[in-house]
Design an enzyme around this catalytic site. Structure first.
Site, short mmCIF file in Angstrom:
data_model
loop_
_atom_site.label_atom_id
_atom_site.label_comp_id
_atom_site.label_asym_id
_atom_site.label_seq_id
_atom_site.Cartn_x
_atom_site.Cartn_y
_atom_site.Cartn_z
CE LYS A 22 -30.09 -108.30 7.37
NZ LYS A 22 -29.71 -108.32 8.77
NE ARG A 91 -31.38 -111.93 7.44
CZ ARG A 91 -31.56 -112.49 8.64
NH1 ARG A 91 -32.30 -111.91 9.54
NH2 ARG A 91 -30.98 -113.64 8.92
N GLY A 100 -37.61 -104.92 13.87
CA GLY A 100 -38.73 -105.84 14.01
C GLY A 100 -40.02 -105.37 13.36
CG MET A 102 -40.76 -103.24 7.46
SD MET A 102 -39.92 -102.39 6.15
CE MET A 102 -38.30 -102.17 6.83
NE ARG A 338 -28.54 -102.44 13.45
CZ ARG A 338 -29.73 -102.98 13.47
NH1 ARG A 338 -30.55 -102.78 12.48
NH2 ARG A 338 -30.11 -103.73 14.47
CG HIS A 454 -39.06 -106.18 20.44
ND1 HIS A 454 -40.05 -105.70 21.27
CD2 HIS A 454 -39.18 -105.53 19.26
CE1 HIS A 454 -40.76 -104.81 20.58
NE2 HIS A 454 -40.26 -104.71 19.36
NE ARG A 616 -44.43 -61.77 28.70
CZ ARG A 616 -44.90 -62.91 28.22
NH1 ARG A 616 -44.58 -63.28 26.99
NH2 ARG A 616 -45.64 -63.69 28.97
CB SER A 761 -37.22 -61.48 22.93
OG SER A 761 -37.35 -62.88 23.14
N GLY A 763 -41.40 -63.84 20.13
CA GLY A 763 -42.36 -64.69 20.84
C GLY A 763 -43.03 -65.55 19.78
CG ASN A 765 -44.98 -69.80 22.36
OD1 ASN A 765 -44.37 -70.66 21.74
ND2 ASN A 765 -44.72 -69.51 23.63
CB CYS A 828 -38.40 -66.02 24.82
SG CYS A 828 -39.62 -64.76 24.39
CE1 TYR A 847 -32.86 -64.28 24.37
CE2 TYR A 847 -31.56 -62.34 23.78
CZ TYR A 847 -32.73 -62.91 24.26
OH TYR A 847 -33.79 -62.12 24.63
#
Ligand code: PEP
Ligand code: MG
Length: 873
Positions: A22, A91, A100, A102, A338, A454, A616, A761, A763, A765, A828, A847
């Site tokens: 602001k 403000r 909204g 603060m 803004r 709001h 796979r 590739s 993995g 995870n 992947c 990729y």
């Protein structure tokens, strides 16, 4: 910076990190010559100092008074004066917008003397006393902590006493009585007089704004939007201008383009004779700015000036601007500007059209996209064929289709969500306290407020459907029901909301998949022009593959073949294979699975139309396909074994750490016939599809690989079966054999593995699981606490842990390509959000492979990555 005060009369280029959003916009508007009421900005760093020390920097108060003097001189008014008093707004304004969340105090500087001055100066006694009563109410609530409802109670009592239907029906005398009652109540509540000294008022208001940085809803909002808690807020102290001085005054908010659709227009709303907060709170329904011209009086002139300011602001920001203004006695003042929040549709349209208008470049347009929001464009709208029983129409505040059961409080909407049911949150108007319930609702309906209320602003930010200002809705929160044009809807009734038309529809309307707009296609085309990473998809079915190709996927980066074994009767043959005692028995069961697998792969190759498919081999531990609860009858019949024997066998498969157990390539190493069957199914399918004239590029991927010897053996096995099929069919197929890199040892020995793997590739995870030692299935017991306490910066299963897992990835890339220069390397795992894509670009991956609905977002992230971290191709 903490010990500085920035004043309106000294132009500066200092940015939001110091001045807050602001304060920065006040400075910028002032710099480009727009009329802004005189102001000063206390920087964010002062707030940080205050939070750390519970005090201001040395000599700071004197600097505040010097800055205040400048405002007094520029306005010809004096703080606390009984003739021409200066009133201030105080403000908050953090470096990123937290709408909204603060606190704000308006009309600061009023006391028993200055209110008389304001009455004389404005020639409007009622206005002065109304300002005073509003000030005590706001200051009492925000700074002194007096409950808001105490004030409401007094005001309502007076309205009743004097038969006033609205606040505006109360006279100056009534308002004087109100002020007296307010003050008495404040004293009684906090055992302290309401502060009279304006300087004392100001110091305490500044501290209250600092304190509001750490209030509960601000903290919640920052957590939700990953905003750093250490930034602090700036405080903007500004001379008040009044929009409620009569019919030549008013206040409004606007956007230089429609923030819901992105269309270029004079968009916004204004309320004559009103204060700024009235528009946002949605207490009265406002008039469109574009209708100002026809209102007459001072308004056509103001409209012209506003149009001019819209142009100047867009030229400066080179983006859609969200602005606030007040007109005092016919004179226009800009209060805020803004870069505006927008829906995903508007984000895409504004960027594409600004390129066409020559305002920004294609690259700038791409860098402005928020890839995570792109998903919103891919989600449902209502089926145009579905019959709509429209019960009312409100303002189309945020597009999309929302279907759920009606709830009247944020807490109830949250509870319904937690019970696994969709909720539509219906409120007279929303307030920041409703934020959690809003997050968890499918859509939001409000009775009051405009497109800048709001509810509207927050819903757009969340990409959630919202219909606002629907005056036909009469909410009775206590009775847990609402009336819409005479029809009663109770808690739990189904309702559908169309955020693009503003329609409120009875019942559960059917939804359909989205269509791509021309502008969206343009953005994606530009993304493809600049990106260096290929984008593939994780798909296990021909339908998923087709969807991903429609979204621009360049091939499949991962097919988890295990998912294919659960369908229909296949699971019985799979179980037969699992309980086999000899290789012969196993082969016989696998022979039953082969045709199913082959058909699946035929479907995949066809859907890909010549694009590569990385398939796979079977990965999960075998016990995932059986359980004590399953139907044993088919297995008894097929094997001739007793139920007890079979149950005992199922028990014997249990493992203490199955994720670290008999899975991945270990299955193929021990039961080579499984891998042979899969390789055969892939190649037979490839041969069949290739014979129809379509290109095929199968890639066969080995999972959970740890040691080069596994790679060498598996490669030999798979290649041998592939070659057998090709010899039988007398045909050549372009196929490749590669591996998942998902264990730390594989990263460390990637140079050796690359001798036998044609591609990698990641993995991520499993690589995250095995590098961090955190179980990907059980981590929710402690991760929320870790994130709350910032022990980890983010959830490593959602975003690549670049300093840990990422270092191993870098090592694997470097080692793999030492052995096999230019080797194809992809990812992947699930971590394919913007930051992870940037990392993949930086470490030189070929990729990204992600789920179909993430493909368009990944295309954009990849373009941004290439623009920010370009590499030689
Ligand atoms: C991985 O581990 O990252 C991966 C993609 O395989 P899955 O999730 O199937 O274990
Ligand atoms: Mg894995």
């Amino acid at each position: 910076m903490a010990d500085q005060v920035f004043t309106f009369d000294v132009p500066t280029e200092i940015d939001k990190t110091v001045l807050g959003g602001k304060g920065c916009s006040l400075m910028q508007m002032s710099n480009i010559g727009l009329d802004v009421p005189p102001f000063f900005v206390i920087p964010c760093q002062t707030c940080v100092h205050y939070m750390e020390n519970q005090s201001w920097p040395a000599d700071y108060e004197a600097k505040i008074w010097a800055a205040l003097k400048k405002i007094e001189d520029a306005t010809g008014r004096k703080f606390g004066d009984s003739a021409k008093p200066l009133l201030l707004s105080v403000r908050s304004g953090a470096r990123v917008s937290m709408p909204g969340m603060m606190d704000t105090v308006l009309n600061l500087g009023l006391n028993d003397e200055s209110v008389e001055g304001l009455a004389k100066d404005s020639g409007n006694e009622r206005f002065a006393w109304d300002a005073y009563r509003r000030f005590i109410q706001m200051y009492g609530d925000v700074v002194l902590g007096v409950p808001h409802k105490n004030f409401e109670h007094i005001l309502e009592g007076l309205k009743k006493k004097y038969s006033a239907a609205q606040d505006t029906d109360l006279s100056a005398e009534h308002l004087k009585e109100c002020v007296a009652e307010y003050r008495a109540m404040v004293k009684k509540t906090i055992n302290e007089e309401f502060p009279k000294d304006p300087k004392d008022q100001l110091i305490r208001a500044i501290n209250a704004v600092f304190d509001s940085w750490t209030n509960e809803r601000a903290v919640y909002y920052r957590n939700m939007h990953s905003i750093d808690h250490r930034w602090g807020t700036a405080v903007n102290v500004q001379s008040m201008v009044f929009g409620n001085l009569g019919q030549t005054s008013g206040t409004g908010v606007g956007f230089t383009r429609d923030p819901a659709t992105g269309e270029k227009m004079i968009y916004g709303e204004f309320l004559p004779n009103a204060q700024g907060e009235d528009v946002v709170a949605g207490i009265r329904t406002p008039i469109k700015i574009s209708d100002m011209e026809s209102v007459g009086g001072v308004w056509p002139g103001v409209y012209k000036q506003l149009c001019d300011n819209y142009d100047k602001l867009e030229a400066f920001y080179k983006d859609m601007v969200d602005l606030e203004f007040t007109v005092q006695d016919g004179k226009l003042y800009m209060l805020q500007a803004r870069v505006g929040k927008r829906t995903a549709a508007a984000m895409v349209r504004i960027a594409a059209e600004m390129v066409k208008e020559g305002m920004i470049t294609e690259k700038e347009a791409l860098l402005r996209q928020e890839p995570n929001k792109i998903g919103e464009l891919l989600h449902k709208t209502f089926d145009p064929k579905a019959v709509r029983n429209v019960v009312a129409t409100g303002l189309p505040a945020s597009p999309g289709a929302g279907v759920g059961r009606v709830e009247f409080t944020a807490a109830d909407a949250e509870a319904r969500f937690n019970a696994g049911e969709p909720a539509i949150l219906v409120r007279a108007e929303t307030s920041p306290e409703d934020i959690v319930g809003m997050t968890m609702s499918q859509g939001i309906l409000t009775a009051r407020g405009g497109c800048s209320s709001h509810a509207a602003v927050v819903a757009r930010g969340m990409g959630k459907c919202c219909v606002a200002g629907c005056s036909a809705v009469e909410v009775d929160e206590e009775a847990e029901q609402m009336k819409i044009n005479g029809k009663v809807f109770k808690r739990g009734d189904w309702l559908s909301l169309d955020g693009s038309t503003g329609e409120v529809i009875e019942g559960q309307l059917a939804t359909i998949a989205p269509v791509f707009s021309e502008n969206f296609n343009l953005i994606l085309q530009w993304a493809d022009k600049y990106r260096q990473l290929d984008i593939r998809t994780n798909a296990d079915t021909p339908a998923d593959a087709k969807q991903a190709v429609a979204f621009g996927a360049q091939g499949i980066g991962l097919t988890r073949t295990e998912h294919m074994f659960f369908e229909h009767d296949r699971i019985y043959s799979m179980r037969e294979m699992i309980v086999s005692e000899t290789a012969e028995q196993r082969k016989a069961a696998l022979a039953k699975l082969l045709p199913f697998q082959r058909d699946d792969f035929i479907g995949m190759f066809k859907a890909l139309e010549g694009r590569p498919a990385n398939i796979r081999l079977l990965d999960p531990p075998l016990h995932e396909f059986v359980s004590q609860e399953m139907d044993f009858a088919p297995l008894i019949k097929a094997t001739g074994k007793s139920e007890e024997e079979l149950r005992a066998f199922v028990d014997s498969l249990a493992e203490a750490n199955p994720m670290l157990g008999f899975r991945g390539c270990r299955l193929g190493m021990v039961y080579p016939e499984i891998s042979r069957m899969q390789a055969r199914a892939i190649m037979e399918a490839a041969a069949e599809v290739q014979a129809t004239g379509l290109e095929v590029h199968p890639e066969i991927m080995i999972p959970v690989l740890n040691h080069v010897n596994e790679m060498e053996a598996m490669r030999k096995l798979v290649a041998d079966e592939c070659e057998k099929v090709l010899a039988e069919k007398n045909i050549k197929v372009d196929y490749h054999i590669g591996t998942m890199i998902e264990l730390p040892r594989a990263c460390i020995t990637a140079d050796k593995i690359a001798e036998h793997a044609e591609y990698f590739s990641f993995g991520t995870n499993d690589l995250t699981q095995t590098t961090t030692g955190i179980s990907r299935d059980d981590y929710n017991k402690f991760m929320p606490v870790y994130l709350d306490k910032s022990v980890y910066p983010f959830d490593f299963f959602q975003r690549i842990d670049t300093e840990g897992v990422g270092e191993l990835m870098k090592m694997a890339v470097q080692k793999g390509r030492t052995t096999r220069p230019g080797m194809k390397i992809g990812i992947c795992g699930e971590q394919t959000g913007q930051e992870s894509v940037f990392f993949c670009q930086q470490i030189g991956l070929t990729y990204i492979s992600c789920s179909p609905f993430r493909v368009p977002g990944a295309r954009v992230s990849a373009a941004q990555a290439a623009l920010l971290y370009p590499r030689e191709q």
